[in-house]
Design a protein around this motif. Structure first.
Motif, PDB file in Angstrom:
ATOM      1  N   GLN A 168     -12.836  -1.454  20.164  1.00 45.67           N
ATOM      2  CA  GLN A 168     -14.186  -1.926  19.771  1.00 45.67           C
ATOM      3  C   GLN A 168     -14.001  -3.436  19.885  1.00 45.67           C
ATOM      4  O   GLN A 168     -15.176  -4.107  20.056  1.00 45.67           O
ATOM      5  CB  GLN A 168     -14.558  -1.599  18.474  1.00 45.67           C
ATOM      6  N   GLU A 169     -12.865  -4.219  19.202  1.00 47.29           N
ATOM      7  CA  GLU A 169     -12.751  -5.592  19.281  1.00 47.29           C
ATOM      8  C   GLU A 169     -12.853  -6.379  20.550  1.00 47.29           C
ATOM      9  O   GLU A 169     -12.812  -7.632  20.731  1.00 47.29           O
ATOM     10  CB  GLU A 169     -11.798  -5.957  18.390  1.00 47.29           C
ATOM     11  N   ALA A 188     -10.445 -12.491  23.879  1.00 44.96           N
ATOM     12  CA  ALA A 188     -11.096 -12.201  22.652  1.00 44.96           C
ATOM     13  C   ALA A 188     -10.726 -12.922  21.491  1.00 44.96           C
ATOM     14  O   ALA A 188     -11.645 -13.431  20.596  1.00 44.96           O
ATOM     15  CB  ALA A 188     -10.920 -10.632  22.240  1.00 44.96           C
TER      16      ALA A 188
END
Length: 257
Positions: A168-169, A188
């Protein structure tokens, strides 16, 4: 034959020979879209190299486009998805966007996007180098093969869609919540330990992470992070390459648009 005619004929023959030699130094790329949806391939040269095929175009499902590059060309290819060039927005593609342009004209695409990186050299004794990289993330599976096909020169597609297993991150989602791309940990988190920089700027210091291992499991033939080993870099000397988007024979449901 008079002197003037002789000179003119010599000039024509020399021009034809020069044109043949120049053309003979080109390398051909066949860009194939095997995805069950429209893809907008994009191309960006490295500094000092020319833009080819205007830097981008649309490619319907099942179509192939033939383009040529100089024999010493360096640059990258990637695929854009979910584009709408009728929009007035500065970002018109859901993934891989290049400042809202159909023809990228040398503009680098917005990550995350799966990249084909190419460094061409002329001559059979000087192999060209190429790879597929997820160092900045993933949006589509891509394969690279030579013509004629040589198993030693093949970069295969993925075993499964990274978008389907993306944590999800790292997820990039569209307006309906579908995962359309997966960021790398470097993109990210912008951390030295994931980006292999600063005190981690060496293979001894920068090791695979849980995220790069996920990429590697899904796409074993790609670079999963900067110091991936053994290196997925391929060296061969073909006159033609075939770059295929969505090469695997999965169900259409395995792909995210």
């Amino acid at each position: 034959m008079n002197h003037t005619t002789s000179i003119l004929l010599g000039f024509i023959l020399s021009s034809l020979l020069f044109g043949f030699l120049v053309q003979g130094k080109n390398v051909t790329f066949y860009i194939r879209n095997s995805c069950p949806f429209l893809v907008w391939p994009a191309i960006a040269p490295n500094v000092g190299h020319p833009v080819i095929a205007d830097g981008g175009f649309s490619l319907p499902s099942g179509d192939v486009k033939r383009i040529q590059a100089p024999g010493t060309w360096n640059g990258r290819f990637w695929g854009r998805t979910g584009c709408d060039f009728s929009s007035s927005s500065s970002s018109t593609c859901q993934t891989g966007d290049c400042q809202g342009q159909l023809a990228c004209n040398g503009t680098i695409g917005l990550p995350p996007a799966t990249l084909v990186e190419v460094s061409l050299q002329e001559g059979v004794d000087k192999p060209s180098f190429y790879d597929v990289s997820l160092v900045d993330g993933y949006n589509l599976p891509i394969s690279v093969r030579t013509r004629p096909t040589d198993p030693k020169c093949l970069i295969r597609g993925c075993n499964k869609s990274v978008n389907k297993v993306c944590p999800q991150e790292l997820q990039v989602v569209n307006k309906t919540g579908d995962v359309i791309a997966c960021k790398s940990a470097c993109l990210a988190f912008n951390s030295d330990i994931f980006c292999c920089r600063g005190s981690y700027k060496s293979p001894q210091k920068c090791k695979p992470s849980v995220y790069s291992k996920l990429f590697k499991e899904a796409c074993p033939s790609y670079f999963s992070y900067a110091f991936d080993a053994p290196t997925p870099l391929v060296s061969c000397s073909p006159k033609a390459f075939v770059i295929t988007f969505c090469p695997s024979k999965w169900s259409a449901l395995q792909y995210s648009k």
